[in-house]
Design a protein around this motif. Structure first.
Motif, PDB file in Angstrom:
ATOM      1  N   SER A  22      44.209  48.643  37.970  1.00  0.00           N
ATOM      2  CA  SER A  22      42.748  48.750  38.131  1.00  0.00           C
ATOM      3  C   SER A  22      42.165  49.755  37.145  1.00  0.00           C
ATOM      4  O   SER A  22      41.118  49.513  36.525  1.00  0.00           O
ATOM      5  CB  SER A  22      42.421  49.223  39.550  1.00  0.00           C
ATOM      6  N   ARG A  26      39.603  49.177  33.741  1.00  0.00           N
ATOM      7  CA  ARG A  26      38.318  49.891  33.647  1.00  0.00           C
ATOM      8  C   ARG A  26      38.272  50.787  32.419  1.00  0.00           C
ATOM      9  O   ARG A  26      37.190  51.026  31.864  1.00  0.00           O
ATOM     10  CB  ARG A  26      38.092  50.699  34.942  1.00  0.00           C
ATOM     11  N   THR A  95      40.076  40.900  38.473  1.00  0.00           N
ATOM     12  CA  THR A  95      39.308  42.102  38.128  1.00  0.00           C
ATOM     13  C   THR A  95      38.537  41.865  36.834  1.00  0.00           C
ATOM     14  O   THR A  95      37.351  42.214  36.730  1.00  0.00           O
ATOM     15  CB  THR A  95      40.263  43.313  37.986  1.00  0.00           C
ATOM     16  N   ARG A  98      35.488  39.304  37.378  1.00  0.00           N
ATOM     17  CA  ARG A  98      34.378  39.765  38.232  1.00  0.00           C
ATOM     18  C   ARG A  98      33.659  40.959  37.607  1.00  0.00           C
ATOM     19  O   ARG A  98      32.425  40.984  37.539  1.00  0.00           O
ATOM     20  CB  ARG A  98      34.891  40.074  39.644  1.00  0.00           C
ATOM     21  N   ARG A 126      30.759  35.480  45.653  1.00  0.00           N
ATOM     22  CA  ARG A 126      30.604  36.870  46.089  1.00  0.00           C
ATOM     23  C   ARG A 126      30.008  37.777  45.007  1.00  0.00           C
ATOM     24  O   ARG A 126      29.434  38.814  45.320  1.00  0.00           O
ATOM     25  CB  ARG A 126      31.952  37.408  46.588  1.00  0.00           C
ATOM     26  N   ALA A 166      34.547  44.527  51.993  1.00  0.00           N
ATOM     27  CA  ALA A 166      34.948  45.741  51.273  1.00  0.00           C
ATOM     28  C   ALA A 166      35.758  45.273  50.075  1.00  0.00           C
ATOM     29  O   ALA A 166      36.948  45.012  50.183  1.00  0.00           O
ATOM     30  CB  ALA A 166      35.783  46.630  52.178  1.00  0.00           C
ATOM     31  N   SER A 167      35.097  45.105  48.941  1.00  0.00           N
ATOM     32  CA  SER A 167      35.774  44.622  47.737  1.00  0.00           C
ATOM     33  C   SER A 167      35.359  45.454  46.539  1.00  0.00           C
ATOM     34  O   SER A 167      34.176  45.512  46.190  1.00  0.00           O
ATOM     35  CB  SER A 167      35.411  43.153  47.487  1.00  0.00           C
ATOM     36  N   ALA A 168      36.343  46.087  45.898  1.00  0.00           N
ATOM     37  CA  ALA A 168      36.038  46.913  44.719  1.00  0.00           C
ATOM     38  C   ALA A 168      35.588  46.051  43.550  1.00  0.00           C
ATOM     39  O   ALA A 168      34.826  46.511  42.694  1.00  0.00           O
ATOM     40  CB  ALA A 168      37.267  47.717  44.325  1.00  0.00           C
ATOM     41  N   GLN A 169      36.055  44.795  43.526  1.00  0.00           N
ATOM     42  CA  GLN A 169      35.632  43.930  42.416  1.00  0.00           C
ATOM     43  C   GLN A 169      34.154  43.585  42.551  1.00  0.00           C
ATOM     44  O   GLN A 169      33.408  43.603  41.566  1.00  0.00           O
ATOM     45  CB  GLN A 169      36.500  42.671  42.362  1.00  0.00           C
ATOM     46  N   ARG A 194      38.525  50.677  46.855  1.00  0.00           N
ATOM     47  CA  ARG A 194      38.974  51.597  45.790  1.00  0.00           C
ATOM     48  C   ARG A 194      37.795  52.052  44.932  1.00  0.00           C
ATOM     49  O   ARG A 194      36.915  51.234  44.598  1.00  0.00           O
ATOM     50  CB  ARG A 194      40.091  50.961  44.958  1.00  0.00           C
ATOM     51  N   ILE A 313      45.337  46.648  50.590  1.00  0.00           N
ATOM     52  CA  ILE A 313      45.265  45.178  50.585  1.00  0.00           C
ATOM     53  C   ILE A 313      46.352  44.542  49.703  1.00  0.00           C
ATOM     54  O   ILE A 313      46.965  43.551  50.096  1.00  0.00           O
ATOM     55  CB  ILE A 313      43.835  44.690  50.201  1.00  0.00           C
ATOM     56  N   ASP A 314      46.628  45.121  48.535  1.00  0.00           N
ATOM     57  CA  ASP A 314      47.622  44.503  47.639  1.00  0.00           C
ATOM     58  C   ASP A 314      49.058  44.761  48.087  1.00  0.00           C
ATOM     59  O   ASP A 314      49.994  44.160  47.555  1.00  0.00           O
ATOM     60  CB  ASP A 314      47.428  45.001  46.203  1.00  0.00           C
ATOM     61  N   GLU A 337      40.973  38.555  53.622  1.00  0.00           N
ATOM     62  CA  GLU A 337      40.906  38.555  52.156  1.00  0.00           C
ATOM     63  C   GLU A 337      42.211  38.086  51.512  1.00  0.00           C
ATOM     64  O   GLU A 337      42.222  37.633  50.371  1.00  0.00           O
ATOM     65  CB  GLU A 337      40.558  39.963  51.659  1.00  0.00           C
ATOM     66  N   LYS A 341      43.457  35.794  47.400  1.00  0.00           N
ATOM     67  CA  LYS A 341      44.069  36.568  46.316  1.00  0.00           C
ATOM     68  C   LYS A 341      44.686  35.597  45.305  1.00  0.00           C
ATOM     69  O   LYS A 341      44.366  34.414  45.310  1.00  0.00           O
ATOM     70  CB  LYS A 341      45.103  37.544  46.901  1.00  0.00           C
TER      71      LYS A 341
END
Ligand code: S3P
Length: 428
Positions: A22, A26, A95, A98, A126, A166-169, A194, A313-314, A337, A341
């Motif tokens: 992740s 970024r 990642t 999105r 989403r 709750a999704s960081a993406q 995250r 989650i992962d 979720e 994946k």
């Protein structure tokens, strides 16, 4: 390709975990949008992050590979990207597609973005929904909310978005778009996911703040290139941590692992299950990290659900494997979720563990595992999902007999040296 594992006790040694996926993604994105150069150490040199680099290369960003895990990004500022001649190809990376969609929505050019078969099945509604609320023009080819996506760059306006998941993406796509919008943009999540985007936007000089589960970004004229040192990925460390716990006579030290509190749910679960885990050499640079020592343990089943789910989650595929070696029942809930994946992970975890003889039942939002019965080797499919292949490699080391994993090469998505590192722990 396939790999075969047989029972292996006494796993001993140290593993240097590759960089966090992740954070590596970024660092390329923010480095490209910053002014000046961004030097990244311990970058994850794996297929997913290399897809992000290729997308930015196609938009005119130069990324120098200094070493296997050191890159330099020559940033061109918030408005320095140029239109790609071809469709941007994100490969298998959710990642990338999105987060990039958030950035592309605000450019003064048009983009097409797509990826492999798994990406084209994953839900994009989403991000399409909130980005459209911001004024973006983003469409899926068949109007089915799946990629390929067609994005016509527009001027965006800030929104206050209450995210149903709750999704960081999702959060990051909106925050990245928010860097360009008129006025403030906020995202409120049911639980905190995250927070690497928030930490890194702030580290690069952006204007972002947190208020409970709400995150607010105010556009800022520019970001400044930085030196980024990526910690090891706790999602990759997870396989070795669990291997140390569930095989007999083992003691494994995974070094330099990121333990950001929005990612450390696995550590909490291991402690609650009674696992012998120690955090050593803790330090806090851009992200907190530590060495993690795990030793063979007698584990007990627990219930995992609610706000901890986005924090692990992962890791659920490997937690499910671990639960088979715990006495009593483990319930994993609130984890719908998993179905969207890289594969439908509820399906594939249950199918593979049942083949190994486990007592596991799928539920709509997770699974129930009655642990404490030995697993037996079986022939298992990975469904081209890297986390499934790695989790079942560990299951294979702890099971009686021979386990074959078909489609084992998918580990290249996040951890190309995985099998080599695993072998280094086996006693010669
Ligand atoms: C990621 C967020 C999570 C995670 C994925 C990486 C990220 O996805 O599962 O592997 O880097 O933002 P969701 O946002 O879909 O939960």
């Amino acid at each position: 390709m396939s790999v075969i594992f047989t029972k292996a006790n006494n796993l001993k040694g140290e593993i240097d975990i590759p960089g966090d996926k992740s954070i590596s993604h970024r660092s390329v994105m923010l480095g490209a949008l910053a002014k000046g150069t961004t030097e990244v150490e311990h970058f994850l040199d794996a297929a997913d992050c290399n897809s992000t680099i290729k997308c930015f290369n196609a938009m005119g960003i130069e990324v120098e590979k200094k070493d296997e895990d050191k890159i330099i990004i020559h940033g061109k500022g918030l408005h320095g990207l140029k239109e790609s001649e071809q469709a941007l190809n994100v490969g298998n990376s959710g990642t990338t597609i999105r987060l990039l969609s958030g950035i592309l929505s605000a450019q003064d050019f048009n983009s097409r973005i797509s990826g492999d078969d798994s990406i084209c099945r994953r839900p994009m509604g989403r991000i399409i929904k909130p980005l459209t609320m911001m004024g973006a023009d983003i469409k899926s080819k068949e109007n089915n909310d799946c990629s390929p996506l067609f994005i016509n760059g527009k001027k965006l306006n800030g929104i206050d978005y209450i995210s149903p998941i709750a999704s960081a993406q999702v959060k990051s796509a909106i925050l990245f778009a928010g860097m360009y919008a008129e006025g403030e943009t906020s995202v409120t999540e049911p639980y905190i996911s995250r927070n690497h985007s928030e930490k890194m936007i702030s580290y690069f000089g952006g204007n972002i703040r947190q208020d409970g589960t709400k995150c607010i970004i105010t556009p800022y004229p520019h970001l400044e290139g930085q030196k980024v040192i990526v910690p090891g990925d706790i999602s990759s460390a997870a396989y070795f941590m669990v291997a140390g716990l569930i095989t007999e006579g083992s003691e494994i030290l995974v070094k330099n692992v990121g333990i950001n509190p929005t990612r450390d749910g696995l550590i909490e679960v291991i402690k609650e299950m009674g696992g012998d885990i120690e955090l050593l050499n803790m330090k806090d640079e851009m992200e907190p990290c530590a060495d993690i020592l795990c030793k063979s343990s007698n584990l007990k089943g627990i219930t995992i659900g609610g706000s901890i789910i986005p924090r692990l989650i992962d890791e659920i595929p490997i937690i499910a494997v671990m639960a088979c070696f715990a006495e009593g029942q483990t319930i994993i809930k609130d984890a719908q979720e998993l179905k969207v994946k890289e594969s439908n992970r509820i399906d594939v975890i249950v199918e593979n563990l049942q083949r190994m003889g486990a007592d596991i039942t799928p539920t709509d939002d997770g699974m129930i595992i009655n642990g404490g019965k030995p697993l037996k080797g079986a022939v298992l499919g990975s469904r081209h999902d890297h986390r499934v292949a790695m989790s079942f490699a560990i299951a294979g080391l702890a099971a009686e007999g021979k386990t074959e994993i078909i489609g084992s090469e998918c580990v290249n998505i996040s951890y190309p040296a995985f099998y080599r590192d695993l072998e280094s722990l086996m006693q010669k």
